[in-house]
Design a protein around this motif. Structure first.
Motif, short mmCIF file in Angstrom:
data_model
loop_
_atom_site.label_atom_id
_atom_site.label_comp_id
_atom_site.label_asym_id
_atom_site.label_seq_id
_atom_site.Cartn_x
_atom_site.Cartn_y
_atom_site.Cartn_z
N LEU A 185 -0.04 3.69 -14.27
CA LEU A 185 1.01 4.53 -13.69
C LEU A 185 2.03 3.68 -12.95
N TRP A 186 1.56 2.63 -12.29
CA TRP A 186 2.49 1.77 -11.56
C TRP A 186 3.48 1.10 -12.52
N GLN A 192 0.83 -1.21 0.00
CA GLN A 192 0.00 0.00 0.00
C GLN A 192 0.86 1.25 0.00
N GLN A 193 1.92 1.24 0.79
CA GLN A 193 2.82 2.38 0.81
C GLN A 193 3.42 2.62 -0.58
N ALA A 194 3.82 1.55 -1.27
CA ALA A 194 4.42 1.70 -2.59
C ALA A 194 3.46 2.35 -3.57
N VAL A 195 2.20 1.92 -3.54
CA VAL A 195 1.21 2.48 -4.46
C VAL A 195 0.84 3.91 -4.06
N ASP A 207 7.37 1.62 -12.17
CA ASP A 207 8.21 0.46 -11.85
C ASP A 207 9.29 0.26 -12.91
N ALA A 208 8.92 0.35 -14.20
CA ALA A 208 9.90 0.17 -15.27
C ALA A 208 10.95 1.28 -15.25
N THR A 209 10.51 2.51 -14.99
CA THR A 209 11.45 3.63 -14.91
C THR A 209 12.42 3.43 -13.75
N ALA A 210 11.90 3.00 -12.61
CA ALA A 210 12.75 2.78 -11.44
C ALA A 210 13.77 1.68 -11.71
N ARG A 211 13.33 0.62 -12.36
CA ARG A 211 14.27 -0.48 -12.66
C ARG A 211 15.37 -0.01 -13.60
N ARG A 212 15.00 0.83 -14.55
CA ARG A 212 15.98 1.31 -15.52
C ARG A 212 16.96 2.30 -14.90
N LEU A 258 14.55 11.86 -7.75
CA LEU A 258 15.05 10.50 -7.54
C LEU A 258 14.66 9.97 -6.17
N GLY A 259 14.63 10.85 -5.17
CA GLY A 259 14.27 10.40 -3.83
C GLY A 259 12.89 9.77 -3.78
N HIS A 260 11.94 10.32 -4.53
CA HIS A 260 10.60 9.74 -4.58
C HIS A 260 10.64 8.35 -5.20
N LEU A 261 11.43 8.20 -6.24
CA LEU A 261 11.54 6.91 -6.91
C LEU A 261 12.20 5.88 -5.99
N ILE A 262 13.19 6.31 -5.22
CA ILE A 262 13.84 5.42 -4.25
C ILE A 262 12.82 4.94 -3.22
N ASP A 263 11.99 5.84 -2.73
CA ASP A 263 10.96 5.46 -1.75
C ASP A 263 10.07 4.34 -2.29
N VAL A 264 9.64 4.50 -3.54
CA VAL A 264 8.76 3.51 -4.16
C VAL A 264 9.46 2.15 -4.25
N VAL A 265 10.71 2.16 -4.71
CA VAL A 265 11.46 0.90 -4.85
C VAL A 265 11.61 0.20 -3.51
#
Length: 355
Positions: free
Chosen positions: A230-231, A182-185, A235-240, A200-207
């Motif tokens: 959107l997820w 739930q936090q990730a979404v 997710d793909a952007t974060a992985r890349r 980038l910090g927001h993307l790190i939080d999601v990962v």
């Protein structure tokens, strides 16, 4: 690639402390540089001191909230995400986002107990009530009835979130926490509300929260909440960007170049990204309608301003289209604090609730 090894690489690409701050990695950079014997710039030391003040004051502010209000409190983001960092103090924060069933009533209760309602955005132009602050403690409290969500999608209700919330919050004191999926979404939705994939910090939080969830759990929940498009892009952007994986999908590279180069976006780049959001999260006519609404809200006066004031503000924004967004935001925030009608709007908002 390991997440934090990749973050180390990206931090070294930042040209200025301002870029680090814009990507919410300034505290991490200071810690890393100190650990390898590199000197820490004076302006980073100052930012570290501010973060230390927040960490020391936050538990006391939560106690003040709890003394006045004994209902359910769910922490959004903040300390629960920071617990996943190498050290919790490396995740910057300036406020406590709390989910409550009745924000207006809770706001009035806290004001009656001694909290101050700060000048600034009102409920009509923001996703939360005006910030609260306990006198002498520089920690803002923001009350929400639902998580911050793209305006063109529907967020989950407080009741749905509270059903799965647990007492495992890092804040303690009866503050509840959302499970990792739930936090990730929720973090993903928050990122896409205004200017997506900016920091980038927001993307790190999601990962970090997605990695803590069970296999497939985050994807399933995103689909249930209607935010799966959107997820998948996030997710793909974060992985890349953060895991250096070769994956299909994700945001266009021209959009994520600032993430990979640790460069802050300009005002015009932010506006383009904001308008593009619905075309990634929705399909066909729905995306056009949502984008038109965003454009309309940009063109219409807000917060009690006149058409003349709006025209003057729009022209000012056009003249500064290629400035860094953070510099422009700081000016707008300072101007909002100085406007004499800000306090009146805040009072009117509270009076309307009481009436």
């Amino acid at each position: 690639m390991d997440l934090w090894s990749r973050v180390d690489e990206l931090v070294e690409r930042a040209r200025t402390v301002s870029d680090l701050h814009a990507h919410r990695l300034h505290l991490y950079a200071a810690w890393r540089w100190r650990s390898i014997g590199r000197s820490v710039p004076a302006d980073l030391l100052e930012l570290e001191r501010g973060a230390k003040v927040f960490r020391l004051a936050a538990p006391a502010v939560v106690r003040r909230v709890r003394e006045a209000y004994d209902g359910p409190l769910i922490l959004l983001k903040g300390a629960d995400v920071a617990a996943k960092y190498p050290r919790p103090e490396l995740r910057p924060s300036i406020d406590l986002d709390l989910l409550v069933p009745d924000p207006e009533q809770t706001q009035d209760t806290l004001i009656a107990a001694g909290f101050n309602e700060l000048l600034g955005p009102t409920p009509e132009v923001h996703h939360h009530l005006p910030c609260l602050e306990w006198p002498g403690m520089l920690v803002h409290v923001e009350l929400h009835s639902t998580p911050s969500w793209p305006t063109w999608l529907s967020p989950p209700s407080f009741d749905e979130l509270s059903e799965s919330a647990t007492d495992a919050s890092a804040l303690g004191q009866g503050v509840l926490a959302l499970p990792p999926a739930q936090q990730a979404v929720v973090l993903t939705a928050h990122m896409w509300r205004e200017v997506p994939l900016t920091r980038l910090g927001h993307l790190i939080d999601v990962v970090l929260m997605a990695q803590a969830a069970g296999p497939g759990e985050t994807e399933s929940l995103a689909r249930h909440w209607g935010i799966d498009r959107l997820w998948r892009v996030t997710d793909a952007t974060a992985r890349r960007v953060l895991l250096a994986e070769h994956v299909d999908g994700g945001a266009p590279r021209i959009w994520t170049k600032g993430l990979e180069s640790m460069r802050e976006r300009t005002v015009i780049e932010s506006k383009v990204a904001e308008l593009a959001g619905p075309f990634i999260g929705l399909s066909g006519p729905k995306a056009l309608v949502a984008a038109a609404r965003i454009a309309g809200s940009e063109l219409r006066p807000s917060g009690g301003e006149t058409w003349r004031e709006k025209a003057r503000r729009t022209l000012g924004a056009l003249r500064q289209a290629f400035r860094l967004r953070s510099a422009r935001d700081r000016e707008l925030e300072a101007a909002s604090q100085r406007r004499p009608d800000s306090a009146e709007r805040s009072l009117e908002s509270r009076t309307a609730r009481e009436g």
